[in-house]
Write a protein that holds these residues in place. Structure first.
Motif, PDB file in Angstrom:
ATOM      1  N   GLY A  27      -8.181  10.701 -99.520  1.00  0.00           N
ATOM      2  CA  GLY A  27      -6.973   9.999 -99.939  1.00  0.00           C
ATOM      3  C   GLY A  27      -5.691  10.771 -99.681  1.00  0.00           C
ATOM      4  N   THR A  28      -5.784  12.032 -99.222  1.00  0.00           N
ATOM      5  CA  THR A  28      -4.586  12.825 -98.957  1.00  0.00           C
ATOM      6  C   THR A  28      -3.774  12.190 -97.826  1.00  0.00           C
ATOM      7  OG1 THR A  28      -5.662  14.885 -99.638  1.00  0.00           O
ATOM      8  CG2 THR A  28      -3.697  15.094 -98.256  1.00  0.00           C
ATOM      9  N   GLU A  29      -2.505  11.929 -98.092  1.00  0.00           N
ATOM     10  CA  GLU A  29      -1.584  11.380 -97.093  1.00  0.00           C
ATOM     11  C   GLU A  29      -1.052  12.524 -96.236  1.00  0.00           C
ATOM     12  OE1 GLU A  29       0.219   9.370 -94.646  1.00  0.00           O
ATOM     13  OE2 GLU A  29      -0.352   8.060 -96.312  1.00  0.00           O
ATOM     14  N   LEU A  30      -1.170  12.393 -94.917  1.00  0.00           N
ATOM     15  CA  LEU A  30      -0.736  13.446 -94.015  1.00  0.00           C
ATOM     16  C   LEU A  30       0.662  13.209 -93.447  1.00  0.00           C
ATOM     17  CD1 LEU A  30      -4.098  13.986 -92.077  1.00  0.00           C
ATOM     18  CD2 LEU A  30      -3.255  15.159 -94.123  1.00  0.00           C
ATOM     19  N   LEU A  31       1.165  11.990 -93.531  1.00  0.00           N
ATOM     20  CA  LEU A  31       2.489  11.691 -92.989  1.00  0.00           C
ATOM     21  C   LEU A  31       3.551  11.736 -94.078  1.00  0.00           C
ATOM     22  CD1 LEU A  31       1.715   8.713 -90.582  1.00  0.00           C
ATOM     23  CD2 LEU A  31       1.934  11.144 -90.036  1.00  0.00           C
ATOM     24  N   THR A  32       4.753  12.022 -93.670  1.00  0.00           N
ATOM     25  CA  THR A  32       5.908  11.990 -94.557  1.00  0.00           C
ATOM     26  C   THR A  32       6.696  10.718 -94.259  1.00  0.00           C
ATOM     27  OG1 THR A  32       6.025  14.395 -94.520  1.00  0.00           O
ATOM     28  CG2 THR A  32       7.999  13.248 -95.233  1.00  0.00           C
ATOM     29  N   ASN A  33       7.245  10.110 -95.296  1.00  0.00           N
ATOM     30  CA  ASN A  33       8.117   8.953 -95.145  1.00  0.00           C
ATOM     31  C   ASN A  33       7.376   7.753 -94.544  1.00  0.00           C
ATOM     32  OD1 ASN A  33      10.496   7.567 -95.446  1.00  0.00           O
ATOM     33  ND2 ASN A  33      11.597   8.628 -93.813  1.00  0.00           N
ATOM     34  N   SER A  34       6.214   7.442 -95.105  1.00  0.00           N
ATOM     35  CA  SER A  34       5.388   6.369 -94.545  1.00  0.00           C
ATOM     36  C   SER A  34       6.002   4.983 -94.715  1.00  0.00           C
ATOM     37  CB  SER A  34       3.986   6.402 -95.155  1.00  0.00           C
ATOM     38  OG  SER A  34       4.034   6.144 -96.544  1.00  0.00           O
ATOM     39  N   ASN A  35       6.783   4.767 -95.779  1.00  0.00           N
ATOM     40  CA  ASN A  35       7.427   3.450 -95.892  1.00  0.00           C
ATOM     41  C   ASN A  35       8.881   3.489 -95.421  1.00  0.00           C
ATOM     42  OD1 ASN A  35       8.996   4.401 -98.020  1.00  0.00           O
ATOM     43  ND2 ASN A  35       8.403   2.786 -99.433  1.00  0.00           N
ATOM     44  N   LEU A  36       9.272   4.615 -94.813  1.00  0.00           N
ATOM     45  CA  LEU A  36      10.563   4.764 -94.134  1.00  0.00           C
ATOM     46  C   LEU A  36      11.761   4.713 -95.058  1.00  0.00           C
ATOM     47  CD1 LEU A  36       9.509   2.358 -91.289  1.00  0.00           C
ATOM     48  CD2 LEU A  36       9.369   4.863 -91.257  1.00  0.00           C
ATOM     49  N   SER A  37      11.538   4.889 -96.363  1.00  0.00           N
ATOM     50  CA  SER A  37      12.618   4.779 -97.340  1.00  0.00           C
ATOM     51  C   SER A  37      12.812   6.047 -98.165  1.00  0.00           C
ATOM     52  CB  SER A  37      12.337   3.604 -98.283  1.00  0.00           C
ATOM     53  OG  SER A  37      12.214   2.422 -97.551  1.00  0.00           O
ATOM     54  N   PHE A  38      12.154   7.137 -97.774  1.00  0.00           N
ATOM     55  CA  PHE A  38      12.237   8.368 -98.559  1.00  0.00           C
ATOM     56  C   PHE A  38      13.637   8.964 -98.545  1.00  0.00           C
ATOM     57  CE2 PHE A  38      11.492  12.945 -99.256  1.00  0.00           C
ATOM     58  CZ  PHE A  38      10.915  12.877-100.501  1.00  0.00           C
ATOM     59  N   TYR A  39      14.288   8.934 -97.403  1.00  0.00           N
ATOM     60  CA  TYR A  39      15.649   9.460 -97.281  1.00  0.00           C
ATOM     61  C   TYR A  39      16.624   8.294 -97.220  1.00  0.00           C
ATOM     62  CZ  TYR A  39      13.014  13.601 -95.950  1.00  0.00           C
ATOM     63  OH  TYR A  39      12.126  14.641 -95.941  1.00  0.00           O
ATOM     64  N   PRO A  40      17.784   8.401 -97.871  1.00  0.00           N
ATOM     65  CA  PRO A  40      18.707   7.270 -97.934  1.00  0.00           C
ATOM     66  C   PRO A  40      19.236   6.804 -96.578  1.00  0.00           C
ATOM     67  CG  PRO A  40      19.545   9.126 -99.243  1.00  0.00           C
ATOM     68  CD  PRO A  40      18.250   9.551 -98.629  1.00  0.00           C
ATOM     69  N   ASP A  41      19.458   7.727 -95.646  1.00  0.00           N
ATOM     70  CA  ASP A  41      20.069   7.352 -94.372  1.00  0.00           C
ATOM     71  C   ASP A  41      19.274   7.811 -93.154  1.00  0.00           C
ATOM     72  OD1 ASP A  41      22.305   6.122 -95.586  1.00  0.00           O
ATOM     73  OD2 ASP A  41      23.182   8.097 -95.943  1.00  0.00           O
ATOM     74  N   SER A  42      17.977   8.033 -93.329  1.00  0.00           N
ATOM     75  CA  SER A  42      17.201   8.582 -92.227  1.00  0.00           C
ATOM     76  C   SER A  42      15.738   8.159 -92.332  1.00  0.00           C
ATOM     77  CB  SER A  42      17.290  10.113 -92.273  1.00  0.00           C
ATOM     78  OG  SER A  42      16.393  10.705 -91.380  1.00  0.00           O
ATOM     79  N   VAL A  43      15.073   8.084 -91.178  1.00  0.00           N
ATOM     80  CA  VAL A  43      13.625   7.852 -91.167  1.00  0.00           C
ATOM     81  C   VAL A  43      12.901   9.148 -90.785  1.00  0.00           C
ATOM     82  CG1 VAL A  43      13.758   5.371 -90.753  1.00  0.00           C
ATOM     83  CG2 VAL A  43      13.688   6.958 -88.790  1.00  0.00           C
ATOM     84  N   PHE A  44      13.586  10.280 -90.891  1.00  0.00           N
ATOM     85  CA  PHE A  44      12.994  11.579 -90.606  1.00  0.00           C
ATOM     86  C   PHE A  44      11.660  11.701 -91.349  1.00  0.00           C
ATOM     87  CE2 PHE A  44      12.264  16.019 -91.665  1.00  0.00           C
ATOM     88  CZ  PHE A  44      12.352  16.599 -90.416  1.00  0.00           C
ATOM     89  N   PRO A  45      10.654  12.250 -90.739  1.00  0.00           N
ATOM     90  CA  PRO A  45      10.544  12.956 -89.464  1.00  0.00           C
ATOM     91  C   PRO A  45      10.138  12.080 -88.287  1.00  0.00           C
ATOM     92  CG  PRO A  45       8.563  13.355 -90.709  1.00  0.00           C
ATOM     93  CD  PRO A  45       9.437  12.465 -91.559  1.00  0.00           C
ATOM     94  N   TRP A  46      10.256  10.761 -88.393  1.00  0.00           N
ATOM     95  CA  TRP A  46       9.959   9.879 -87.271  1.00  0.00           C
ATOM     96  C   TRP A  46      11.008  10.071 -86.184  1.00  0.00           C
ATOM     97  CZ3 TRP A  46       5.445   7.550 -86.827  1.00  0.00           C
ATOM     98  CH2 TRP A  46       4.690   7.357 -87.987  1.00  0.00           C
ATOM     99  N   THR A  47      10.564  10.188 -84.931  1.00  0.00           N
ATOM    100  CA  THR A  47      11.463  10.300 -83.789  1.00  0.00           C
ATOM    101  C   THR A  47      11.063   9.234 -82.767  1.00  0.00           C
ATOM    102  OG1 THR A  47      10.066  11.931 -82.682  1.00  0.00           O
ATOM    103  CG2 THR A  47      11.820  12.775 -84.110  1.00  0.00           C
ATOM    104  N   ASN A  48      11.969   8.913 -81.869  1.00  0.00           N
ATOM    105  CA  ASN A  48      11.648   7.897 -80.872  1.00  0.00           C
ATOM    106  C   ASN A  48      11.914   8.400 -79.472  1.00  0.00           C
ATOM    107  OD1 ASN A  48      14.425   7.118 -79.996  1.00  0.00           O
ATOM    108  ND2 ASN A  48      14.609   6.473 -82.116  1.00  0.00           N
ATOM    109  N   SER A  49      11.233   7.757 -78.531  1.00  0.00           N
ATOM    110  CA  SER A  49      11.481   8.033 -77.116  1.00  0.00           C
ATOM    111  C   SER A  49      11.340   6.721 -76.366  1.00  0.00           C
ATOM    112  CB  SER A  49      10.517   9.082 -76.574  1.00  0.00           C
ATOM    113  OG  SER A  49       9.190   8.607 -76.652  1.00  0.00           O
ATOM    114  N   GLN A  50      12.009   6.640 -75.239  1.00  0.00           N
ATOM    115  CA  GLN A  50      11.959   5.413 -74.471  1.00  0.00           C
ATOM    116  C   GLN A  50      12.068   5.717 -72.990  1.00  0.00           C
ATOM    117  OE1 GLN A  50      15.508   4.197 -76.629  1.00  0.00           O
ATOM    118  NE2 GLN A  50      16.375   3.523 -74.684  1.00  0.00           N
ATOM    119  N   LEU A  51      11.461   4.840 -72.205  1.00  0.00           N
ATOM    120  CA  LEU A  51      11.577   4.889 -70.757  1.00  0.00           C
ATOM    121  C   LEU A  51      12.232   3.583 -70.339  1.00  0.00           C
ATOM    122  CD1 LEU A  51       8.044   6.251 -69.861  1.00  0.00           C
ATOM    123  CD2 LEU A  51      10.195   7.499 -69.803  1.00  0.00           C
ATOM    124  N   GLY A  52      13.424   3.670 -69.775  1.00  0.00           N
ATOM    125  CA  GLY A  52      14.135   2.470 -69.359  1.00  0.00           C
ATOM    126  C   GLY A  52      15.090   1.963 -70.425  1.00  0.00           C
TER     127      GLY A  52
END
Length: 188
Positions: A27-52
């Motif tokens: 049951g140990t959760e390995l990710l931080t900020n799983s519902n994306l609401s932990f920080y008021p103005d950020s989804v850290f530590p999620w990062t994005n990358s894109q091609l195009g």
């Protein structure tokens, strides 16, 4: 006087309590900020990358829980970009041979896949030298669909793992918008 317990303090205590060869409990959760609401103005530590040329961001209008979701969008059928949201976990590793499960909810608006590329979620333990250190699921979901639970399970966690990378991906030759929320990676 009682202090407010935060996710940061719980994670800190877990990291202090688990050292070296300690086993992470089921049951140990390995990710931080799983519902994306932990920080008021950020989804850290999620990062994005894109091609195009693709739109990748955070939605405060469409979400399952909390107050936001991640999204990837391509509205131009003449271009073939791809996008990925990523989080890396490098804390105490699950014990070798244990099961680890990635779950996420995804929602789609006007999704069309023109090839075998599929929207999906995956994770990989590194430096595992073969595909036995990874798990993922891709879905051939088309059109509009409401929040759908997806799961990817690795039943034999590798002994040589130092870190884990989670990817939420939107392949090339796909159009429409995909939202991701409630992303969780747990020891089973």
């Amino acid at each position: 006087m009682l202090k407010k317990v935060t996710l940061k303090s719980i994670l800190f205590l877990l990291l202090v309590a688990c050292s070296g060869d300690d086993i992470l409990p089921s049951g140990t959760e390995l990710l931080t900020n799983s519902n994306l609401s932990f920080y008021p103005d950020s989804v850290f530590p999620w990062t994005n990358s894109q091609l195009g040329d693709i739109k990748i961001g955070v939605s405060k209008e469409v979400f399952m829980t909390g107050n936001r979701s991640l999204f990837i969008e391509n509205l131009d059928s003449l271009i073939a970009p791809s996008g990925t949201w990523t989080q890396t976990y490098s804390g105490p590793m699950p014990s070798p041979g244990s099961s680890v499960e990635l779950t996420a909810f995804i929602k789609g608006v006007n999704v069309k896949n023109r090839t075998e590329g599929r929207v999906g979620v995956a994770f990989r333990a590194y430096p595992a030298s073969d595909r036995n250190g990874s798990a993922g699921v891709t879905l051939n979901l088309q059109g509009d669909f409401d929040w759908t639970l997806v799961r990817a399970t690795l039943d034999d966690f590798p002994a040589d793992a130092d870190f884990i990378i989670v990817n939420l991906f939107y392949p090339s030759l796909t159009t429409g918008t995909i939202y991701f929320d409630e992303i969780s990676l747990k020891v089973k």
